[in-house]
Design a protein around this motif. Sequence first.
Motif, mmCIF file in Angstrom:
data_model
loop_
_atom_site.group_PDB
_atom_site.id
_atom_site.type_symbol
_atom_site.label_atom_id
_atom_site.label_comp_id
_atom_site.label_asym_id
_atom_site.label_seq_id
_atom_site.Cartn_x
_atom_site.Cartn_y
_atom_site.Cartn_z
ATOM 1 N N VAL A 27 0.840 -1.209 0.000
ATOM 2 C CA VAL A 27 0.000 0.000 0.000
ATOM 3 C C VAL A 27 0.870 1.251 0.000
ATOM 4 C CG1 VAL A 27 -1.681 1.331 1.320
ATOM 5 C CG2 VAL A 27 -1.955 -1.144 1.092
ATOM 6 N N LEU A 31 0.971 4.200 -2.751
ATOM 7 C CA LEU A 31 0.774 5.612 -2.405
ATOM 8 C C LEU A 31 1.930 6.474 -2.912
ATOM 9 C CD1 LEU A 31 -0.635 5.255 1.224
ATOM 10 C CD2 LEU A 31 -1.901 5.890 -0.842
ATOM 11 N N MET A 34 1.274 7.052 -6.497
ATOM 12 C CA MET A 34 0.231 8.058 -6.649
ATOM 13 C C MET A 34 0.774 9.458 -6.364
ATOM 14 S SD MET A 34 -2.459 6.663 -7.768
ATOM 15 C CE MET A 34 -3.530 8.082 -7.545
ATOM 16 N N SER A 35 1.645 9.551 -5.356
ATOM 17 C CA SER A 35 2.256 10.847 -5.042
ATOM 18 C C SER A 35 3.078 11.344 -6.218
ATOM 19 C CB SER A 35 3.132 10.726 -3.792
ATOM 20 O OG SER A 35 3.769 11.957 -3.519
ATOM 21 N N GLY A 84 -5.021 15.820 -3.515
ATOM 22 C CA GLY A 84 -4.710 14.410 -3.716
ATOM 23 C C GLY A 84 -3.286 14.079 -3.302
ATOM 24 N N ASN A 85 -2.337 14.952 -3.621
ATOM 25 C CA ASN A 85 -0.933 14.712 -3.286
ATOM 26 C C ASN A 85 -0.719 14.675 -1.776
ATOM 27 O OD1 ASN A 85 1.706 14.198 -3.919
ATOM 28 N ND2 ASN A 85 2.261 16.318 -4.330
ATOM 29 N N LEU A 87 -2.977 14.043 0.501
ATOM 30 C CA LEU A 87 -3.659 12.877 1.076
ATOM 31 C C LEU A 87 -2.783 11.624 0.994
ATOM 32 C CD1 LEU A 87 -7.364 13.245 -0.159
ATOM 33 C CD2 LEU A 87 -6.546 13.273 2.197
ATOM 34 N N VAL A 88 -2.223 11.349 -0.177
ATOM 35 C CA VAL A 88 -1.425 10.128 -0.327
ATOM 36 C C VAL A 88 -0.106 10.232 0.425
ATOM 37 C CG1 VAL A 88 -2.503 9.505 -2.510
ATOM 38 C CG2 VAL A 88 -0.469 10.943 -2.541
ATOM 39 N N ASN A 89 0.497 11.429 0.489
ATOM 40 C CA ASN A 89 1.756 11.588 1.216
ATOM 41 C C ASN A 89 1.567 11.387 2.717
ATOM 42 O OD1 ASN A 89 3.392 12.030 -0.980
ATOM 43 N ND2 ASN A 89 3.320 14.266 -0.857
ATOM 44 N N LEU A 91 -0.926 9.849 4.210
ATOM 45 C CA LEU A 91 -1.325 8.458 4.477
ATOM 46 C C LEU A 91 -0.116 7.524 4.392
ATOM 47 C CD1 LEU A 91 -3.515 6.431 5.063
ATOM 48 C CD2 LEU A 91 -4.030 6.337 2.598
ATOM 49 N N ALA A 92 0.744 7.718 3.401
ATOM 50 C CA ALA A 92 1.928 6.885 3.267
ATOM 51 C C ALA A 92 2.849 7.058 4.467
ATOM 52 C CB ALA A 92 2.671 7.230 1.984
ATOM 53 N N ALA A 124 8.813 10.510 -5.592
ATOM 54 C CA ALA A 124 7.508 11.175 -5.668
ATOM 55 C C ALA A 124 7.614 12.651 -6.016
ATOM 56 C CB ALA A 124 6.753 11.009 -4.349
#
Length: 444
Positions: A27, A31, A34-35, A84-85, A87-89, A91-92, A124
């Motif tokens: 995961v 992420l 995605m970042s 979005g960036n 959020l994924v950063n 969360l990661a 990223a």
Amino acid sequence: MEPATDALAQAANTGTLDSAFWITCGVILFLLVMSGFFSGSETALTAASRGKLRSQADKGSRGAERALKITEDNERLIGSVLLGNNLVNILAASLATALFTKVLGESGVALATLVMTLLVLIFAEVLPKTYAITNAEKAAALVSAPIGVVVTLFAPVVSAVRWFVRGVLRLFGVQTDPDSHIMAVREEIAGALTLGHSEGVVEKEDRDRILGALDLSERFVEEIMLHRSNIEMINADDTPEAILEQCLQSNHTRLPVFKDDPENIIGLIHAKDLLRAINKLIGGPDGDAKELKNFKITDVAMPPYFVPETTTLDDQMRQFLRMRTHFALVVDEYGSLQGLITLEDILEEIVGEITDEFDPDAEHPVLKGEDGNYVVDGAMTIRDLNRATDWSLPDEEANTIAGLVIHEAQMIPTKGQVFSFHNFRFEVLDRQGNRITQLKIRPL
């Protein structure tokens, strides 16, 4: 790193590295991808040239067309991508911290911070942005479809954030205009041309032509008109022989006609119309030349065309083309004659001085001496001098070099006087009446 290695070995022995560990690692990796996607998309869509995208869209590229549509509202685009960036950063980073803490205990927080910082920075941020900046238009077209979905999904949240941000800025007295561009198109083109010329990519002549065309809407007739003191006119009360002789000797094909007073312009005569009328009056080559005494110039002269001195060059050129005429007399707000302007004068602002065999002295020469001084005509416009020498003398307060010197000196200088302003040295070489006719200029 020995305690961390021992902790990993102990975790492996105790079964901590189970399937949940590897799923979490997967995961985190997803992420990070995605970042990188969000970071690269932001760079590509903001760095891509809208002109190039429009060209590709006209050739049938649907990706370029979507990219154009998305970038119409940069504020919404950047807000969605940053949301979005982040959020994924976040969360990661949170998952990595929890994972390392579970495996290594409290020391895992510091290690998670170090590892995630390196991973995010390299994979990223730097890597995707480097690719995006070097292939901006191509990358923008590729990411336009998924980013369009992201923008649509995040639209409510981004709208709320925009409203909140503008409210906060308004508290500090900062007003935002969502419809304004960061840089005007004209300024962007002018900056690109100047940069291209400094780097040797754009020729000076090409730069001057394009900038001259762009400036037409910001410059006025009074800036380039021929002053009334230099206008050659025909007196309607002169004899037909004198009028014919004047037209034949003149370098101009169109001449204004006045009666009683040079301010009283009653018409405009074209040399071809004059010759045709005289030829018809005397009966052709075999006719009686004595009939010339019955010639009346008012029967041939065309009505004069007057324009205000505050008309922009762009508007005046359109008027010339629409009315199919090349000649206009310029008047001030009180209707007094100030000068004349032709279509050729406007075209010269784009392509430079246009001369032919009848006006060899039309161009004001810029003579450079061996001592580095430039000898110029006082009537030369500041714009023409700047184009010829690549200088940047200001032309807001005066149109000609002589006018600039008079404005800065706050007086009419005498021959031999020297002034220094705008990092240039000006020496008056000649003066006729109240006019400065020749100057010597040297950059300081």
